[in-house]
Design a protein around this motif. Structure first.
Motif, mmCIF file in Angstrom:
data_model
loop_
_atom_site.group_PDB
_atom_site.id
_atom_site.type_symbol
_atom_site.label_atom_id
_atom_site.label_comp_id
_atom_site.label_asym_id
_atom_site.label_seq_id
_atom_site.Cartn_x
_atom_site.Cartn_y
_atom_site.Cartn_z
ATOM 1 N N ILE A 176 13.592 50.417 29.228
ATOM 2 C CA ILE A 176 13.275 50.922 27.887
ATOM 3 C C ILE A 176 12.632 49.843 27.012
ATOM 4 C CG2 ILE A 176 14.202 51.991 25.809
ATOM 5 C CD1 ILE A 176 16.529 53.027 27.542
ATOM 6 N N ASP A 177 13.191 48.643 27.013
ATOM 7 C CA ASP A 177 12.631 47.574 26.174
ATOM 8 C C ASP A 177 11.176 47.302 26.529
ATOM 9 O OD1 ASP A 177 15.136 47.350 25.052
ATOM 10 O OD2 ASP A 177 15.643 45.474 26.067
ATOM 11 N N GLY A 178 10.899 47.202 27.818
ATOM 12 C CA GLY A 178 9.532 46.954 28.251
ATOM 13 C C GLY A 178 8.605 48.087 27.874
ATOM 14 N N TYR A 179 9.080 49.326 28.041
ATOM 15 C CA TYR A 179 8.273 50.502 27.692
ATOM 16 C C TYR A 179 7.948 50.509 26.201
ATOM 17 C CZ TYR A 179 6.841 55.416 27.347
ATOM 18 O OH TYR A 179 6.140 56.592 27.111
ATOM 19 N N ALA A 180 8.953 50.242 25.371
ATOM 20 C CA ALA A 180 8.710 50.192 23.928
ATOM 21 C C ALA A 180 7.690 49.112 23.585
ATOM 22 C CB ALA A 180 10.026 49.947 23.190
ATOM 23 N N TYR A 181 7.747 47.989 24.299
ATOM 24 C CA TYR A 181 6.829 46.876 24.048
ATOM 25 C C TYR A 181 5.389 47.247 24.428
ATOM 26 C CZ TYR A 181 5.351 41.981 23.722
ATOM 27 O OH TYR A 181 4.737 40.810 23.374
ATOM 28 N N THR A 182 5.209 48.092 25.425
ATOM 29 C CA THR A 182 3.847 48.519 25.783
ATOM 30 C C THR A 182 3.226 49.369 24.685
ATOM 31 O OG1 THR A 182 4.584 50.531 26.963
ATOM 32 C CG2 THR A 182 4.351 48.500 28.265
ATOM 33 N N TRP A 183 4.046 50.005 23.880
ATOM 34 C CA TRP A 183 3.537 50.793 22.751
ATOM 35 C C TRP A 183 3.284 49.924 21.527
ATOM 36 C CZ3 TRP A 183 2.300 55.991 22.225
ATOM 37 C CH2 TRP A 183 2.524 56.785 23.361
ATOM 38 N N SER A 184 4.108 48.896 21.320
ATOM 39 C CA SER A 184 4.018 48.131 20.081
ATOM 40 C C SER A 184 3.156 46.882 20.180
ATOM 41 C CB SER A 184 5.421 47.720 19.624
ATOM 42 O OG SER A 184 6.025 46.842 20.572
ATOM 43 N N ASN A 185 3.100 46.262 21.375
ATOM 44 C CA ASN A 185 2.476 44.942 21.462
ATOM 45 C C ASN A 185 1.491 44.754 22.606
ATOM 46 O OD1 ASN A 185 5.190 44.543 20.004
ATOM 47 N ND2 ASN A 185 4.128 42.605 19.589
ATOM 48 N N ASN A 186 1.885 45.111 23.823
ATOM 49 C CA ASN A 186 1.054 44.776 24.988
ATOM 50 C C ASN A 186 1.103 45.917 25.987
ATOM 51 O OD1 ASN A 186 -0.138 43.761 27.323
ATOM 52 N ND2 ASN A 186 0.828 41.760 27.174
ATOM 53 N N ARG A 187 0.028 46.688 26.037
ATOM 54 C CA ARG A 187 -0.026 47.877 26.904
ATOM 55 C C ARG A 187 0.167 47.524 28.373
ATOM 56 N NH1 ARG A 187 0.640 50.963 29.871
ATOM 57 N NH2 ARG A 187 -0.269 53.006 30.295
ATOM 58 N N MET A 188 -0.133 46.302 28.779
ATOM 59 C CA MET A 188 -0.058 45.924 30.177
ATOM 60 C C MET A 188 1.268 45.254 30.563
ATOM 61 S SD MET A 188 -2.718 46.885 31.901
ATOM 62 C CE MET A 188 -2.539 48.410 30.974
ATOM 63 N N TRP A 189 2.241 45.254 29.671
ATOM 64 C CA TRP A 189 3.530 44.623 29.978
ATOM 65 C C TRP A 189 4.247 45.392 31.082
ATOM 66 C CZ3 TRP A 189 5.154 39.970 28.845
ATOM 67 C CH2 TRP A 189 6.494 39.645 29.117
ATOM 68 N N ARG A 190 4.889 44.657 32.013
ATOM 69 C CA ARG A 190 5.498 45.277 33.182
ATOM 70 C C ARG A 190 7.013 45.063 33.253
ATOM 71 N NH1 ARG A 190 4.656 45.921 39.000
ATOM 72 N NH2 ARG A 190 6.242 44.809 40.183
ATOM 73 N N LYS A 191 7.481 43.896 32.848
ATOM 74 C CA LYS A 191 8.861 43.473 33.088
ATOM 75 C C LYS A 191 9.821 43.956 31.993
ATOM 76 C CE LYS A 191 7.738 39.050 33.337
ATOM 77 N NZ LYS A 191 7.929 37.594 33.544
ATOM 78 N N THR A 192 11.059 43.484 32.091
ATOM 79 C CA THR A 192 12.022 43.684 31.017
ATOM 80 C C THR A 192 11.659 42.742 29.866
ATOM 81 O OG1 THR A 192 13.521 41.996 31.902
ATOM 82 C CG2 THR A 192 13.834 44.265 32.688
ATOM 83 N N ARG A 193 12.505 42.659 28.851
ATOM 84 C CA ARG A 193 12.245 41.776 27.718
ATOM 85 C C ARG A 193 13.371 40.756 27.525
ATOM 86 N NH1 ARG A 193 7.671 40.657 26.161
ATOM 87 N NH2 ARG A 193 8.466 40.180 24.064
ATOM 88 N N SER A 194 14.072 40.430 28.583
ATOM 89 C CA SER A 194 15.176 39.474 28.489
ATOM 90 C C SER A 194 14.645 38.064 28.261
ATOM 91 C CB SER A 194 16.020 39.512 29.762
ATOM 92 O OG SER A 194 15.231 39.180 30.902
ATOM 93 N N ARG A 195 15.493 37.232 27.678
ATOM 94 C CA ARG A 195 15.165 35.825 27.449
ATOM 95 C C ARG A 195 16.251 34.961 28.055
ATOM 96 N NH1 ARG A 195 13.466 39.040 23.606
ATOM 97 N NH2 ARG A 195 11.479 38.693 22.537
ATOM 98 N N ARG A 196 15.872 33.805 28.512
ATOM 99 C CA ARG A 196 16.837 32.896 29.137
ATOM 100 C C ARG A 196 16.562 31.474 28.677
ATOM 101 N NH1 ARG A 196 14.081 35.677 32.184
ATOM 102 N NH2 ARG A 196 15.820 36.720 33.190
ATOM 103 N N SER A 197 17.606 30.688 28.573
ATOM 104 C CA SER A 197 17.461 29.305 28.128
ATOM 105 C C SER A 197 16.671 28.512 29.158
ATOM 106 C CB SER A 197 18.836 28.673 27.918
ATOM 107 O OG SER A 197 19.580 28.669 29.122
ATOM 108 N N GLY A 198 15.872 27.569 28.678
ATOM 109 C CA GLY A 198 15.105 26.712 29.564
ATOM 110 C C GLY A 198 13.764 27.265 29.968
#
Length: 415
Positions: free
Chosen positions: A218-240
């Motif tokens: 869902i996060d990735g899908y929402a991001y394709t509508w708001s920011n980057n139509r070609m986004w494929r992955k999730t939207r998780s973040r990790r340290s480092g």
């Protein structure tokens, strides 16, 4: 004050919409090991977005490679392809024009099955469908995404006092494959509207439940509508790491992070730091494990090949336990071919499409799911992930034929 201004600039930068002016999509046909090496070298030196296969590690001799290249590097790539005498063509001359064409008039005030719908609309639709059809639809939140969105499954079937066997249908595991969630929405609509009039659908929903996850990522899908139509992955973040997300279809514990997956957090096929590290994958995994006794089949919808495939993706052996699975898959693909002209390709994922470890399909099959089929629906790459809304209904119809065929077999072989 300077800190606040800096934070403001960062927020604006994060909200910027990615444009693709002058960017091209090439279709390459490597015929030699040298050609393969050139493609992999390109991917190592410039930012390349593989549409098919899904990463440089999957490119082999005689494969067909659809590769999205940014505007700054199109001249270099064109020159290199000509010098190497690699067979190629330009599928998309200006990617931004395709993006704008697909988005044109997609958002309407009313929910429309003939257009692509944003996540906000889909979320409201889930609630509306359940409240409007209480005798056929119930919902359950199975988890929460990294960005805090509820992951809701829709159970569709005639109400029963006892637990019924079920089919699990998921869509949208890769964010940019918009036609996949569109199919799940269409399936729910057709199930509700044809129950009681279509004998096959009525039999299915009387004897079984279909558990639908309308959008996996869902996060990735929402991001394709708001920011980057070609986004494929999730939207998780990790340290480092400054790179965001992982490929949820490489994060399951099935040959995890071996063939066809990347350990590079910046890669579109990044497998994650460990199996089920992505919270979305963990939520689905836990739900399946809790309900494995009742789930008799798994169907997952991707885009944009024309194939019906089954495990395995992460190794090539097809043993005796697969014989029935193969036969049913061939029947589903044959039905698609008779309906749409060209016969759909079918077979094990690793040899029919490309090898890919860590997939939901292989994981569920290893867990004990007898039937698991992956539908790749759409055109053959002319529009790639940007299939216009006016052309989305034929792939829906094709997938529905296959779903009904497989479901009928499952209903007839419950015991």
């Amino acid at each position: 004050m300077k800190v606040l201004l800096l934070l403001g600039f960062v927020a604006v930068a994060l909200a910027e919409v990615t444009r693709f002016d002058g960017e091209k999509v090439y279709r390459l046909r490597p015929k030699t090991d040298e050609h393969v090496a050139i493609i992999k070298e390109l991917a190592g030196n410039i930012e390349v977005d593989f549409w098919s296969p899904e990463g440089a590690e999957q490119v082999v001799v005689s494969s067909e490679v659809d590769m999205h290249v940014d505007a700054a590097h199109t001249d270099i790539v064109s020159t290199l392809l000509q010098q190497s005498e690699m067979e190629h063509e330009v599928l998309v001359e200006d990617l931004q024009a395709y993006v704008e064409d697909q988005l044109d008039n997609q958002e309407t005030k009313a929910y429309n099955y003939m257009k692509y719908n944003s996540w906000d609309k889909i979320e409201a639709w889930i609630s509306s469908m359940a409240s409007s059809n209480p005798s056929l639809i119930s919902t359950q939140v199975i988890g929460t995404t990294f960005e805090g969105r509820a992951m809701t499954v829709m159970k569709i079937g005639k109400q029963s006092s006892s637990t019924k066997p079920a089919i699990f249908l998921d869509c949208g595991i890769h964010a940019r494959e918009w036609i996949s969630p569109a199919f799940c929405q269409w399936f729910v609509k057709e199930a509700v509207e044809t129950y009681g009039s279509d004998a096959q659908m009525t039999s299915l929903l009387d004897q079984m439940d279909v558990i639908v996850l309308p959008v996996f990522n869902i996060d990735g899908y929402a991001y394709t509508w708001s920011n980057n139509r070609m986004w494929r992955k999730t939207r998780s973040r990790r340290s480092g790491s400054s790179c965001i997300g992982a490929d949820p279809n490489r994060n399951f514990d099935a040959g995890w992070c071996t063939t066809g997956a990347s350990s590079n957090p910046c890669s579109d096929t990044y497998c994650g730091s460990k199996p089920e590290f992505e919270v979305e994958v963990k939520a689905v995994g836990e739900y399946i494990r809790r309900n494995l006794f009742t789930i008799k089949a798994f169907l997952t919808v991707h885009f944009y090949f024309q194939v019906v495939v089954f495990p395995y993706f992460y190794f090539f052996q097809v043993g005796a336990p697969h014989r029935e699975v193969v036969q049913v898959g061939e029947g589903a693909a044959g039905g698609l071919g008779s309906l749409f002209g060209p016969r759909y390709t079918r077979g094990p994922g690793g040899t029919t499409i490309f090898p890919a470890a860590g997939g939901f399909d292989d994981w569920a099959f290893d867990l004990g799911g007898k039937y698991f089929y992956t539908f790749e629906v759409g055109d053959t790459g002319r529009f790639g992930f940007l299939l216009p809304g006016s052309q989305i209904k034929p792939p829906w119809g094709g997938a529905m034929v296959a779903v009904k065929y497989i479901s009928a077999h499952v209903v007839g072989n419950l015991f």
